[in-house]
Design a protein around this motif. Structure first.
Motif, PDB file in Angstrom:
ATOM      1  N   SER A   1      16.507  -8.703  22.382  1.00 44.77           N
ATOM      2  CA  SER A   1      17.706  -8.002  21.413  1.00 44.77           C
ATOM      3  C   SER A   1      18.066  -9.236  20.464  1.00 44.77           C
ATOM      4  CB  SER A   1      18.628  -7.487  22.206  1.00 44.77           C
ATOM      5  OG  SER A   1      19.141  -8.337  23.265  1.00 44.77           O
ATOM      6  N   TRP A   2      17.739 -10.535  20.847  1.00 46.20           N
ATOM      7  CA  TRP A   2      17.946 -11.599  20.235  1.00 46.20           C
ATOM      8  C   TRP A   2      16.770 -12.122  19.175  1.00 46.20           C
ATOM      9  CZ3 TRP A   2      22.853 -11.054  20.215  1.00 46.20           C
ATOM     10  CH2 TRP A   2      23.316 -10.602  21.720  1.00 46.20           C
ATOM     11  N   ASP A   3      15.923 -11.273  18.496  1.00 47.91           N
ATOM     12  CA  ASP A   3      14.968 -11.721  17.913  1.00 47.91           C
ATOM     13  C   ASP A   3      15.303 -12.452  16.669  1.00 47.91           C
ATOM     14  OD1 ASP A   3      12.530 -11.468  16.250  1.00 47.91           O
ATOM     15  OD2 ASP A   3      11.654  -9.897  17.395  1.00 47.91           O
ATOM     16  N   PRO A   4      14.591 -13.566  16.366  1.00 47.48           N
ATOM     17  CA  PRO A   4      15.053 -14.285  15.176  1.00 47.48           C
ATOM     18  C   PRO A   4      14.458 -13.828  13.869  1.00 47.48           C
ATOM     19  CG  PRO A   4      13.343 -15.558  16.535  1.00 47.48           C
ATOM     20  CD  PRO A   4      13.647 -14.391  17.101  1.00 47.48           C
ATOM     21  N   ALA A   5      13.908 -12.844  13.939  1.00 46.06           N
ATOM     22  CA  ALA A   5      13.163 -12.358  12.753  1.00 46.06           C
ATOM     23  C   ALA A   5      13.427 -10.708  12.350  1.00 46.06           C
ATOM     24  CB  ALA A   5      11.534 -12.350  13.021  1.00 46.06           C
ATOM     25  N   PHE A   6      14.659 -10.295  13.128  1.00 49.95           N
ATOM     26  CA  PHE A   6      15.278  -9.246  12.685  1.00 49.95           C
ATOM     27  C   PHE A   6      15.657  -8.926  11.238  1.00 49.95           C
ATOM     28  CE2 PHE A   6      16.410  -7.757  17.217  1.00 49.95           C
ATOM     29  CZ  PHE A   6      15.286  -7.018  17.387  1.00 49.95           C
ATOM     30  N   ASP A   7      15.926 -10.125  10.510  1.00 49.89           N
ATOM     31  CA  ASP A   7      16.068 -10.057   9.239  1.00 49.89           C
ATOM     32  C   ASP A   7      15.022  -9.479   8.533  1.00 49.89           C
ATOM     33  OD1 ASP A   7      15.168 -12.815  10.034  1.00 49.89           O
ATOM     34  OD2 ASP A   7      15.154 -13.096   7.800  1.00 49.89           O
ATOM     35  N   ILE A   8      13.663  -9.871   8.888  1.00 50.72           N
ATOM     36  CA  ILE A   8      12.536  -9.221   8.310  1.00 50.72           C
ATOM     37  C   ILE A   8      12.402  -7.618   8.147  1.00 50.72           C
ATOM     38  CG2 ILE A   8      10.033  -9.250   8.132  1.00 50.72           C
ATOM     39  CD1 ILE A   8      10.205 -12.334   8.838  1.00 50.72           C
ATOM     40  N   ALA A   9      12.874  -7.153   9.336  1.00 48.37           N
ATOM     41  CA  ALA A   9      12.713  -5.807   9.663  1.00 48.37           C
ATOM     42  C   ALA A   9      13.595  -4.939   8.750  1.00 48.37           C
ATOM     43  CB  ALA A   9      13.131  -5.375  11.150  1.00 48.37           C
ATOM     44  N   ASP A  10      13.253  -3.880   8.684  1.00 48.78           N
ATOM     45  CA  ASP A  10      14.032  -2.844   7.843  1.00 48.78           C
ATOM     46  C   ASP A  10      14.741  -2.158   8.871  1.00 48.78           C
ATOM     47  OD1 ASP A  10      12.908  -3.031   5.306  1.00 48.78           O
ATOM     48  OD2 ASP A  10      11.180  -2.101   6.087  1.00 48.78           O
ATOM     49  N   VAL A  11      14.222  -1.804  10.232  1.00 43.13           N
ATOM     50  CA  VAL A  11      14.965  -1.102  11.342  1.00 43.13           C
ATOM     51  C   VAL A  11      14.837  -1.975  12.491  1.00 43.13           C
ATOM     52  CG1 VAL A  11      14.904   0.791  12.683  1.00 43.13           C
ATOM     53  CG2 VAL A  11      14.742   1.183  10.449  1.00 43.13           C
ATOM     54  N   VAL A  12      15.960  -2.411  13.079  1.00 42.04           N
ATOM     55  CA  VAL A  12      15.877  -3.477  14.291  1.00 42.04           C
ATOM     56  C   VAL A  12      15.570  -2.469  15.416  1.00 42.04           C
ATOM     57  CG1 VAL A  12      17.029  -4.501  16.034  1.00 42.04           C
ATOM     58  CG2 VAL A  12      17.488  -4.899  13.505  1.00 42.04           C
ATOM     59  N   GLY A  13      14.452  -2.858  16.118  1.00 37.79           N
ATOM     60  CA  GLY A  13      13.751  -1.986  17.339  1.00 37.79           C
ATOM     61  C   GLY A  13      13.570  -3.194  18.566  1.00 37.79           C
TER      62      GLY A  13
ATOM     63  N   LEU B   1       0.784  -1.319   0.031  1.00 43.82           N
ATOM     64  CA  LEU B   1       0.087   0.016   0.179  1.00 43.82           C
ATOM     65  C   LEU B   1       0.973   1.375   0.092  1.00 43.82           C
ATOM     66  CD1 LEU B   1      -2.663  -1.148   2.683  1.00 43.82           C
ATOM     67  CD2 LEU B   1      -2.911  -0.854   0.195  1.00 43.82           C
ATOM     68  N   ASP B   2       2.054   1.191   0.656  1.00 44.69           N
ATOM     69  CA  ASP B   2       2.962   2.518   0.907  1.00 44.69           C
ATOM     70  C   ASP B   2       3.692   2.812  -0.351  1.00 44.69           C
ATOM     71  OD1 ASP B   2       4.232   4.592   1.879  1.00 44.69           O
ATOM     72  OD2 ASP B   2       5.376   3.532   3.265  1.00 44.69           O
ATOM     73  N   ILE B   3       3.233   3.764  -1.322  1.00 49.02           N
ATOM     74  CA  ILE B   3       4.060   4.045  -2.260  1.00 49.02           C
ATOM     75  C   ILE B   3       5.219   4.970  -1.881  1.00 49.02           C
ATOM     76  CG2 ILE B   3       1.850   4.049  -3.942  1.00 49.02           C
ATOM     77  CD1 ILE B   3       2.275   6.970  -4.093  1.00 49.02           C
ATOM     78  N   GLN B   4       5.351   5.378  -0.686  1.00 52.70           N
ATOM     79  CA  GLN B   4       6.636   5.972  -0.277  1.00 52.70           C
ATOM     80  C   GLN B   4       7.600   5.122   0.210  1.00 52.70           C
ATOM     81  OE1 GLN B   4       5.798   9.082   2.446  1.00 52.70           O
ATOM     82  NE2 GLN B   4       4.127   9.915   1.277  1.00 52.70           N
ATOM     83  N   ASN B   5       7.294   3.747   0.433  1.00 55.77           N
ATOM     84  CA  ASN B   5       7.950   2.492   1.051  1.00 55.77           C
ATOM     85  C   ASN B   5       8.880   2.887   2.203  1.00 55.77           C
ATOM     86  OD1 ASN B   5       9.043   0.063   0.795  1.00 55.77           O
ATOM     87  ND2 ASN B   5      11.009   0.747  -0.490  1.00 55.77           N
ATOM     88  N   ARG B   6       8.273   3.413   3.114  1.00 58.05           N
ATOM     89  CA  ARG B   6       8.584   3.654   4.534  1.00 58.05           C
ATOM     90  C   ARG B   6       9.410   2.392   5.220  1.00 58.05           C
ATOM     91  NH1 ARG B   6       4.423   8.491   5.401  1.00 58.05           N
ATOM     92  NH2 ARG B   6       3.066   6.810   3.998  1.00 58.05           N
ATOM     93  N   PRO B   7      10.241   2.596   6.000  1.00 58.85           N
ATOM     94  CA  PRO B   7      10.793   1.621   6.902  1.00 58.85           C
ATOM     95  C   PRO B   7       9.766   0.798   7.757  1.00 58.85           C
ATOM     96  CG  PRO B   7      12.265   3.261   7.000  1.00 58.85           C
ATOM     97  CD  PRO B   7      11.113   3.754   6.340  1.00 58.85           C
ATOM     98  N   VAL B   8       9.709  -0.532   7.922  1.00 55.55           N
ATOM     99  CA  VAL B   8       8.965  -1.306   8.981  1.00 55.55           C
ATOM    100  C   VAL B   8       9.760  -1.767  10.078  1.00 55.55           C
ATOM    101  CG1 VAL B   8       7.670  -3.418   9.258  1.00 55.55           C
ATOM    102  CG2 VAL B   8       7.350  -1.818   7.057  1.00 55.55           C
ATOM    103  N   THR B   9       9.416  -1.675  11.352  1.00 54.35           N
ATOM    104  CA  THR B   9      10.190  -1.913  12.369  1.00 54.35           C
ATOM    105  C   THR B   9       9.059  -2.755  13.602  1.00 54.35           C
ATOM    106  OG1 THR B   9      11.607  -1.656  14.206  1.00 54.35           O
ATOM    107  CG2 THR B   9       9.846   0.231  13.752  1.00 54.35           C
ATOM    108  N   TRP B  10       9.622  -2.944  14.521  1.00 51.47           N
ATOM    109  CA  TRP B  10       8.645  -3.624  15.734  1.00 51.47           C
ATOM    110  C   TRP B  10       9.476  -3.201  17.028  1.00 51.47           C
ATOM    111  CZ3 TRP B  10       9.872  -7.087  11.982  1.00 51.47           C
ATOM    112  CH2 TRP B  10      10.688  -8.232  12.215  1.00 51.47           C
ATOM    113  N   ALA B  11       8.722  -3.245  18.237  1.00 45.35           N
ATOM    114  CA  ALA B  11       9.225  -3.155  19.509  1.00 45.35           C
ATOM    115  C   ALA B  11       9.430  -4.646  19.970  1.00 45.35           C
ATOM    116  CB  ALA B  11       8.519  -2.387  20.406  1.00 45.35           C
ATOM    117  N   SER B  12      10.556  -5.380  19.738  1.00 45.18           N
ATOM    118  CA  SER B  12      10.950  -6.591  20.153  1.00 45.18           C
ATOM    119  C   SER B  12      10.667  -6.795  21.616  1.00 45.18           C
ATOM    120  CB  SER B  12      11.880  -7.271  19.244  1.00 45.18           C
ATOM    121  OG  SER B  12      12.367  -8.587  19.661  1.00 45.18           O
ATOM    122  N   ALA B  13      10.534  -7.815  22.136  1.00 45.99           N
ATOM    123  CA  ALA B  13      10.928  -8.150  23.443  1.00 45.99           C
ATOM    124  C   ALA B  13      12.185  -8.617  23.908  1.00 45.99           C
ATOM    125  CB  ALA B  13       9.748  -9.254  24.215  1.00 45.99           C
TER     126      ALA B  13
END
Length: 664
Positions: free
Chosen positions: A524-536, A510-522
């Motif tokens: 610092s060793w989140d196994p899905a950080f490779d999916i994130a654009d920014v590690v949070g 949906l986002d034609i600006q292609n903004r980065p995606v992150t999340w507030a992980s519980a």
């Protein structure tokens, strides 16, 4: 224990502090859950039209919700704000009793303001830290409640498409117009629009009835039995903010032409204005005409022919040069207003829709987060949208006062934890040059809920999609946040990863600006950080676990694992008793609270080459009914400010004095 947050770090649950034993005074009368279908009730889907992702709910394109404040000359509006008839329905007998029907007797009903939170209807000491009366009043009234209002529909609306617009109803809304059911909505902080169809007749009277449901947090508040969960809801269990109930934001009727502009998507950077105009034909015959795009800078405009069959939705693309257009920057937040018209063959304006935007780019460049090509360091705070006087139905003056603390402290980022805010918040951030990390309600989800949302129910995906769609043109919004401290299943988290990827895919579609995606992980060793654009990730070293000085080595390890991604500390904080002073080594003193912040700030700002920001938890003390701090009236004392959003702790001054890294 003056405050508590449950945090998972490095795969280990942080040790909980001792819990308080405080008598509960109110038993929930309705621990029942609302009905659920096989999928979330809006039927949210993304359809690719002419190469552009278009968001649909209730079989229609999700429209612009700017009508709460801005009115277009081709449309008609009728505010529904004001006093409505109101009645609690603790035994769920209202529907069988015909409370939705036009002829229902409401002479004995109460009255309530729309918008408002029913929690404050019978809770005069809402902002007090005295917990003597905690557990009593309408703040603990759960289950069903009914709202009814009557109006006369203008005769001039003949031939218009009429839709009923809500900015927020918490948690679930079932809506009837003149006794005809027109739809349900789930999700307490997301706008929605329902087509009224022929349930309303222009020139005639109308009755609108809304049944609202809030899940009880406990089956019995007096004994603390529970908690009560809803396996399909988001969030699905009690969380540590207050679930303010009712029609909490504005509502209105909007009448639009048969051929209408549903949405205008804008991306503007490097002297070029790109737009995707979504046009819908609700009329009985083909429409042929043109779309005229005026970017609001200079004299350039675009004219694109359009032809739509009856019932068709089309996307018209335009790309225009806007040389010399001012950039949107934090120090110079220049806004422009684009106007789009649909004209008939003889050039009569059929419909018009305008939108504000900024010329601004956001990108990830290896370990740096850049805005307009310049590396950023984000200094900000999390905050909850509530006030002692109005709950989650804040006034403009309250927003101005509260958000003004960002300007006073030099903060350049707001994290909208963990739900979308009122549109005014984004307006304010756009006008004042403050970045926004927007967020949705996925808090403390577990593996079963992640799986059911991805594979069956789809509410997490719907919340992510509507966030990106509704806030699309906001130059202040630079990051999309998907979840907060949710569970990671074993063996690398395949369920967790699929859930996150599903939401990210919806946003990217949906986002034609292609903004980065992150999340507030519980962790610092989140196994899905490779999916994130920014590690949070959220961290509470020196409070829940470890020592303050453990943060720096943890950040370095995260960078080593993900060298091409910027890192943001999405939460960090501790607590103090308001006004309690003493040595900075003693937990609960304001000095200890401030010293903890200074230590963490120093460690993140020592690493500007791969740390892109830090978000303090939290701007002000906040209410929750999760079961702790009941002796303080359910107020968590982790804020820079007290619950009044005015009384400062020492840490407020330290946060204000905290300088960005050199060159940022």
């Amino acid at each position: 224990m003056p405050s508590r947050r449950t945090v998972l770090k490095a795969g280990v649950l942080a040790a909980a502090l001792p819990s308080l034993t405080v008598p509960r005074a109110f038993a929930s009368t309705t621990p029942s859950l609302p009905p659920h279908g096989e999928r979330e009730p809006a039927g949210t889907r993304i359809e690719r039209i002419a190469g552009t992702g278009v968001l649909f709910q209730y079989g229609e394109v999700v429209p612009s919700f700017d009508g709460w404040a801005h009115q277009e000359p081709t449309r008609a509006y009728r505010s529904l704000n004001g006093n409505w008839a109101f009645r609690f329905d603790p035994d769920d007998t209202g529907l069988s009793g015909g409370w939705h029907l036009p002829g229902a007797d409401v002479s004995g009903w109460d009255r309530i303001a729309v918008p408002s939170s029913w929690d404050l209807k019978d809770d005069p000491d809402w902002g007090s830290y005295d917990g003597t009366g905690f557990g009593s009043g309408t703040a603990f009234q759960d289950g069903y409640a009914w709202y009814r209002t009557e109006l006369r529909v203008p005769g001039a609306w003949v031939g218009k498409q009429i839709r009923l617009m809500f900015l927020a109803v918490n948690y679930r809304a079932d809506v009837w117009v003149n006794g005809r059911f027109i739809g349900s909505h789930e999700g307490g902080h997301t706008p929605f629009a329902l087509s009224v169809g022929n349930a309303l007749q222009p020139g005639s009277g109308a009755v609108i009835a809304v049944r609202v449901h809030r899940r009880a947090d406990f089956t019995d508040y007096q004994t603390g039995t529970g908690p009560l969960s809803d396996p399909l809801a988001v969030p699905w269990k009690p969380v540590d903010y207050w679930p303010y109930a009712g029609i909490t934001r504005s509502a209105w009727l909007e009448a639009v032409p048969q051929v209408t502009i549903a949405k205008v998507l804008v991306s503007a950077q490097d002297g070029r204005f790109e737009t995707r105009v979504v046009v819908a034909n609700h009329g009985p015959r083909r429409f042929s005409g043109e779309v005229v795009v005026k970017p609001g800078h200079g004299t350039s405009r675009g004219v694109v022919p359009v032809s739509l069959a009856a019932g068709e939705v089309a996307v018209v693309a335009a790309s225009l040069e806007i040389p010399g257009a001012p950039q949107w920057r934090t120090d110079r937040p220049r806004l422009l207003r684009a106007t789009v018209e649909v004209r008939s063959r003889d050039r009569v304006v059929v419909d018009q829709l305008s939108t504000t935007y900024g010329v601004r780019s956001v990108q990830v460049d290896r370990s740096l987060l850049k805005v307009n090509g310049e590396p950023q360091f984000l200094k900000g705070f999390n905050w909850h949208e509530e006030s002692a006087a109005h709950g989650r139905s804040m006034t403009i003056a309250e927003y101005d006062h509260e958000l003004g603390h960002a300007l006073d402290t030099g903060a350049n980022l707001l994290r909208n934890c963990v739900y979308n805010r009122h549109p005014y918040v984004y307006d304010w951030a756009d006008r004042h040059g403050v970045f926004v990390m927007d967020d949705i309600d996925n808090m403390w989800m577990n593996t079963d809920q992640e799986r059911v949302q991805t594979e069956r129910y789809g509410l997490s995906r719907a919340l992510a999609a509507t966030m990106a769609w509704n806030q699309h043109n906001r130059p202040s919004v630079i990051l999309w946040c998907l979840q907060n401290e949710s569970e990671i299943d074993a063996n690398g988290g395949p369920v967790y990863r699929a859930w996150l990827q599903d939401m990210k895919d919806a946003i990217k579609a949906l986002d034609i600006q292609n903004r980065p995606v992150t999340w507030a992980s519980a962790t610092s060793w989140d196994p899905a950080f490779d999916i994130a654009d920014v590690v949070g990730f959220n961290e509470y070293f020196g409070y829940f676990y470890g020592k303050n000085e453990d943060l720096g080595p943890t950040i370095d390890a995260v960078h080593q694992n993900h060298p091409d991604k910027p890192i943001i500390i999405t939460e960090n904080g501790s607590w103090s008793y308001l006004g309690k002073h003493g040595p900075d080594t003693e937990q609960g003193n304001e000095e200890w609270h401030a010293a903890n912040f200074r230590s963490h700030w120093q460690q993140v700002t020592d690493r500007p080459d791969y740390v892109a920001g830090y978000l303090f938890w939290v701007l002000k003390d906040y209410k929750q009914r999760l079961g702790y701090n009941e002796e303080l009236n359910g107020i968590s004392t982790m804020g820079l400010l007290g619950f009044d959003s005015t009384t400062r702790r020492l840490v407020y001054d330290d946060f204000a004095a905290a300088a960005l890294p050199e060159g940022r």
